[in-house]
Design a protein around this motif. Structure first.
Motif, PDB file in Angstrom:
ATOM      1  N   CYS A 175      -1.767   2.347  10.745  1.00 41.18           N
ATOM      2  CA  CYS A 175      -0.654   2.403   9.778  1.00 41.18           C
ATOM      3  C   CYS A 175      -0.407   3.813   9.241  1.00 41.18           C
ATOM      4  O   CYS A 175       0.643   4.078   8.666  1.00 41.18           O
ATOM      5  N   TYR A 176      -1.385   4.688   9.387  1.00 38.47           N
ATOM      6  CA  TYR A 176      -1.242   6.050   8.869  1.00 38.47           C
ATOM      7  C   TYR A 176      -1.069   7.022  10.031  1.00 38.47           C
ATOM      8  O   TYR A 176      -1.871   7.010  10.968  1.00 38.47           O
ATOM      9  N   CYS A 198      -0.174  -3.915   8.848  1.00 35.81           N
ATOM     10  CA  CYS A 198      -1.436  -3.964   8.090  1.00 35.81           C
ATOM     11  C   CYS A 198      -2.112  -5.328   8.175  1.00 35.81           C
ATOM     12  O   CYS A 198      -1.462  -6.357   8.056  1.00 35.81           O
ATOM     13  N   MET A 199      -3.424  -5.322   8.372  1.00 32.76           N
ATOM     14  CA  MET A 199      -4.188  -6.569   8.427  1.00 32.76           C
ATOM     15  C   MET A 199      -4.943  -6.816   7.126  1.00 32.76           C
ATOM     16  O   MET A 199      -5.789  -7.693   7.042  1.00 32.76           O
ATOM     17  N   GLU A 200      -4.643  -6.001   6.118  1.00 30.46           N
ATOM     18  CA  GLU A 200      -5.173  -6.194   4.764  1.00 30.46           C
ATOM     19  C   GLU A 200      -6.698  -6.132   4.702  1.00 30.46           C
ATOM     20  O   GLU A 200      -7.333  -6.886   3.971  1.00 30.46           O
ATOM     21  N   CYS A 201      -7.274  -5.209   5.489  1.00 30.54           N
ATOM     22  CA  CYS A 201      -8.733  -5.162   5.549  1.00 30.54           C
ATOM     23  C   CYS A 201      -9.347  -4.409   4.367  1.00 30.54           C
ATOM     24  O   CYS A 201     -10.430  -4.752   3.911  1.00 30.54           O
ATOM     25  N   GLY A 202      -8.683  -3.362   3.874  1.00 34.45           N
ATOM     26  CA  GLY A 202      -9.228  -2.597   2.745  1.00 34.45           C
ATOM     27  C   GLY A 202      -9.846  -1.264   3.128  1.00 34.45           C
ATOM     28  O   GLY A 202     -10.218  -0.469   2.264  1.00 34.45           O
ATOM     29  N   THR A 203      -9.944  -1.015   4.434  1.00 37.53           N
ATOM     30  CA  THR A 203     -10.575   0.211   4.918  1.00 37.53           C
ATOM     31  C   THR A 203      -9.992   1.483   4.296  1.00 37.53           C
ATOM     32  O   THR A 203     -10.725   2.329   3.780  1.00 37.53           O
ATOM     33  N   CYS A 204      -8.665   1.590   4.319  1.00 34.11           N
ATOM     34  CA  CYS A 204      -8.047   2.856   3.885  1.00 34.11           C
ATOM     35  C   CYS A 204      -8.339   3.148   2.409  1.00 34.11           C
ATOM     36  O   CYS A 204      -8.468   4.303   2.014  1.00 34.11           O
ATOM     37  N   ILE A 252       0.858  -1.185   0.000  1.00 36.29           N
ATOM     38  CA  ILE A 252       0.000   0.000   0.000  1.00 36.29           C
ATOM     39  C   ILE A 252       0.895   1.236   0.000  1.00 36.29           C
ATOM     40  O   ILE A 252       1.853   1.296   0.772  1.00 36.29           O
ATOM     41  N   TRP A 312      -3.488   0.527  -3.647  1.00 39.21           N
ATOM     42  CA  TRP A 312      -3.710  -0.604  -2.737  1.00 39.21           C
ATOM     43  C   TRP A 312      -3.700  -1.908  -3.512  1.00 39.21           C
ATOM     44  O   TRP A 312      -4.478  -2.087  -4.447  1.00 39.21           O
ATOM     45  N   MET A 329       2.637   6.574   5.775  1.00 40.86           N
ATOM     46  CA  MET A 329       2.017   5.251   5.787  1.00 40.86           C
ATOM     47  C   MET A 329       3.093   4.187   5.933  1.00 40.86           C
ATOM     48  O   MET A 329       4.014   4.122   5.130  1.00 40.86           O
ATOM     49  N   CYS A 356      -7.858   3.544  10.288  1.00 40.76           N
ATOM     50  CA  CYS A 356      -7.113   2.303  10.036  1.00 40.76           C
ATOM     51  C   CYS A 356      -7.032   1.508  11.338  1.00 40.76           C
ATOM     52  O   CYS A 356      -6.528   2.014  12.338  1.00 40.76           O
ATOM     53  N   PRO A 357      -7.512   0.279  11.350  1.00 44.55           N
ATOM     54  CA  PRO A 357      -7.524  -0.499  12.594  1.00 44.55           C
ATOM     55  C   PRO A 357      -6.131  -0.904  13.067  1.00 44.55           C
ATOM     56  O   PRO A 357      -5.993  -1.396  14.182  1.00 44.55           O
ATOM     57  N   ALA A 358      -5.119  -0.716  12.228  1.00 42.79           N
ATOM     58  CA  ALA A 358      -3.766  -1.056  12.639  1.00 42.79           C
ATOM     59  C   ALA A 358      -2.911   0.188  12.846  1.00 42.79           C
ATOM     60  O   ALA A 358      -1.706   0.081  13.098  1.00 42.79           O
TER      61      ALA A 358
HETATM   62  S1  SF4 Z   1      -5.743  -2.256   4.710  1.00 41.12           S
HETATM   63 FE1  SF4 Z   1      -6.671  -1.924   6.719  1.00 41.12          FE
HETATM   64  S2  SF4 Z   1      -5.056  -2.400   8.176  1.00 41.12           S
HETATM   65 FE2  SF4 Z   1      -4.056  -2.158   6.190  1.00 41.12          FE
HETATM   66  S3  SF4 Z   1      -3.419  -0.028   6.141  1.00 41.12           S
HETATM   67 FE3  SF4 Z   1      -5.435  -0.101   5.167  1.00 41.12          FE
HETATM   68  S4  SF4 Z   1      -6.884   0.301   6.812  1.00 41.12           S
HETATM   69 FE4  SF4 Z   1      -4.935  -0.187   7.767  1.00 41.12          FE
END
Ligand code: SF4
Ligand SMILES: Cc1cc2nc3c(=O)[nH]c(=O)nc-3n(C[C@H](O)[C@H](O)[C@H](O)COP(=O)(O)OP(=O)(O)OC[C@H]3O[C@@H](n4cnc5c(N)ncnc54)[C@H](O)[C@@H]3O)c2cc1C
Ligand code: SF4
Lengths: 95, 434
Positions: free
Chosen positions: A47-48, A63-69, A22, A81, A58, A43-45
């Motif tokens: 990372c930003y 990263c937990m690879e969730c896709g939120t960002c 990312i 991403w 960033m 971001c739940p981790a």
């Molecule tokens: S994919 Fe999820 S955990 Fe990874 S950087 Fe984006 S928001 Fe954070």
């Protein structure tokens, strides 16, 4: 307030050193064109992070690879991403 | 490795494993590609497994599937800051075999399920990310991977690649998901001795409890929380719509910390050891947000196609069922000597329409919009209900009639008479078909 690092410490990762999956497309846009900077909050981790000068940094290691960002940056679409290479990234022990 | 397969299945989650297993059982030449080190190492769920969907694929799954506990009790809590009102449903009926719902741990379960597909004859390639679909005009003819010389061909590709579904987006089959159509859930797993769990939750060996929660813990956002018992661990998590996280600038792990600190939840976790923190999206946009799920040489199953019933917390069963139906469509068409193109694959949509999957999604198609437009379901009501319970339960010399009057006026004050009626109607509509 709990530090997210303490939580991420429990997780297993295989980090693909030097090949973040990312990246921010245009850092200048984050600094000057985005008021909310929602990635730094949602971001739940964690990372930003926003630096003092308004720049956003960033680091994908936790990263937990969730896709939120990617989805949440919907006005600017400023997040490049993709998945990590096969076998790299988060390795959930339980999920 | 053969360069061309009948079918390539992308993903070894619930949908992908159901599809690969069904195809391989029928003797088709299947390649399944998974980016994780092992199947399940990228996947997150609560997790409740609904037996029915799996039974229809692997009838004797109970013999060797890694199941944690079968559920005998359902608790529903509406939380205020320091209290909750709730209901319990527990029945000995849930203790009679065959059990209906189980808790599972996805990293374990997915490995088991994928082994079934391999045993049935599917070729499985892990640690391999599919980077693109190979197209010939509009037709999907295979996939490109991140392995050397990683182009592989097939007559059909089943996209079971989960909620982010990057491949269909790169190919232009559908747009980016909107923040209002997806929930972000964060969860943790906490380990405790088996006996502690059983005494703490008043359950016997192998019996399990589910607690579903709503109210103040989601900080005014549209969402819910859960706590499930596994054999030697408890999983708990909280999920809210991404659009709400964005608008209200809430940090997901702070929300989870606050939930764990609620006076009703904290004692359930006392002395436990947290061993993993996870985050994952849930596509909850429902019927109106669903993309096209088939075309020339491709089909979409599971989360990638938004097959989730958010209201009832069902996803894995829809994923398994859509994976199975996609596979069965291909098997039938092949038997009839028909090519797999956009016209013939419309049979997949017909099968979906005919199953509980689309019937339920259509039935609840209003629900996401109703909840989105009525945030007080998640804020005002939990508070009112808790205050009402408090007023009723407290023995303080005030007569019961006055207590009832004060509860009633609190509701009317907060929502107005008409508002209350309207809310009741909306709530009813969210759960009704039309
Ligand atoms: S994919 Fe999820 S955990 Fe990874 S950087 Fe984006 S928001 Fe954070
Ligand atoms: C916190 C939480 C709680 C939930 N609770 C429940 C519950 O209690 N009950 C329930 O029924 N449902 C629940 N769900 C929903 C359920 O988890 C999903 O609906 C289900 O996992 C969807 O299965 P799937 O196969 O479509 O996707 P996934 O299980 O996500 O599988 C997708 C797979 O594809 C792989 N993949 C993706 N892209 C690529 C690529 N390019 N190349 C190679 N591989 C790729 C991934 O690594 C993954 O293995 C919950 C979800 C969450 C997040
Ligand atoms: S939300 Fe998007 S544009 Fe705004 S700071 Fe984050 S990455 Fe930059």
């Amino acid at each position: 307030m709990i530090k997210v690092e303490e939580k991420l410490f429990q997780n297993r990762y295989r980090v693909d050193a030097g090949r973040p999956h990312i990246t921010i497309k245009d850092p200048q846009l984050c600094a000057t064109g985005c008021d909310k900077k929602q990635c730094t909050v949602c971001c739940p981790a964690g990372c930003y992070t926003e630096e003092g000068n308004g720049r956003v940094v960033m680091i994908a290691d936790g990263c937990m690879e969730c896709g939120t960002c990617r989805i949440i940056c919907d006005e600017h679409r400023n997040v490049e991403w993709d998945w990590p290479r096969g076998g790299f990234g988060i390795l959930f022990k339980f999920g | 490795m053969a360069e061309k397969f009948d079918v390539i299945v992308v993903g070894a989650g619930m949908a992908g494993n159901a599809a690969a297993y069904t195809l391989a059982q029928a003797g088709l030449n299947v390649l399944q590609i998974e980016r994780g080190e092992t199947p399940g190492s990228k996947n997150v769920q609560g997790a409740i497994l609904y037996a029915d969907a799996l039974e229809k694929i692997i009838p004797d799954f109970r013999d060797d599937a890694p199941l944690e506990r079968h559920l005998i009790e359902q608790r529903v809590w509406i939380l205020d800051d320091e209290s909750y009102v709730g209901s319990n449903y527990r029945s000995e009926e849930f203790n009679r075999e065959p059990y209906n719902r189980y808790t599972i741990i996805r990293a374990h379960f997915d490995q088991w399920f994928n082994k079934k597909a391999r045993d049935a004859g599917a070729l499985v390639l892990c640690e391999t990310t599919v980077t693109n679909l190979l197209l010939d005009g509009k037709r999907v003819i295979g996939v490109a991977t991140d392995r050397k010389g990683g182009e592989i061909y097939a007559d059909c590709v089943i996209l079971a690649d989960g909620v982010n579904s990057l491949l269909a987006k790169k190919a232009g089959f559908h747009d980016e998901i909107k923040p209002r159509d997806v929930a972000l859930a964060v969860k943790e797993i906490h380990f405790l001795p088996q006996e502690t769990i059983e005494s703490r939750f008043n359950i016997g060996e192998e019996e399990g409890v589910v607690i579903e929660m709503a109210g103040k813990i989601t900080a005014g956002m549209m969402g819910t929380a859960f706590l499930y018992t596994n054999k030697e661990s408890i999983t708990l998590g909280i999920g809210c719509m991404l659009s709400d996280f964005k608008e209200q600038q809430v940090t997901p792990y702070q929300l989870l910390e606050k939930m764990k600190d609620h006076p009703a939840i904290r004692p359930l976790l006392a002395g436990s050891e947290m061993k993993e923190y996870a985050a994952h999206l849930i596509p909850e946009g429902g019927y109106h947000a669903m993309p096209q799920v088939y075309g020339d040489g491709w089909m979409i199953a599971g989360d990638a196609g938004m097959f989730v019933n958010g209201l009832h917390r069902e996803g894995s069963n829809l994923a398994m069922t859509t994976g199975k139906l996609a596979a069965e469509t291909l098997i039938e068409l092949k038997e009839q000597g028909k090519a797999w193109n956009a016209r013939s694959l419309a049979r997949y949509q017909a099968k979906l329409d005919d199953s509980f999957v689309m019937k339920d999604l259509r039935k609840y198609r209003q629900a996401p919009a109703i909840f989105e437009k009525n945030p007080h379901f998640f804020t005002t009501y939990p508070e009112l209900l808790n205050r009402a319970a408090h007023t009723l339960v407290k023995v303080d010399g005030v007569d019961k009639k006055s207590k009832e009057r004060s509860i009633k006026s609190a509701f009317v004050e907060a929502r107005s008479r008409l508002g209350l009626l309207g809310d009741a109607f909306k709530m009813w509509r969210a759960f009704q078909s039309r």
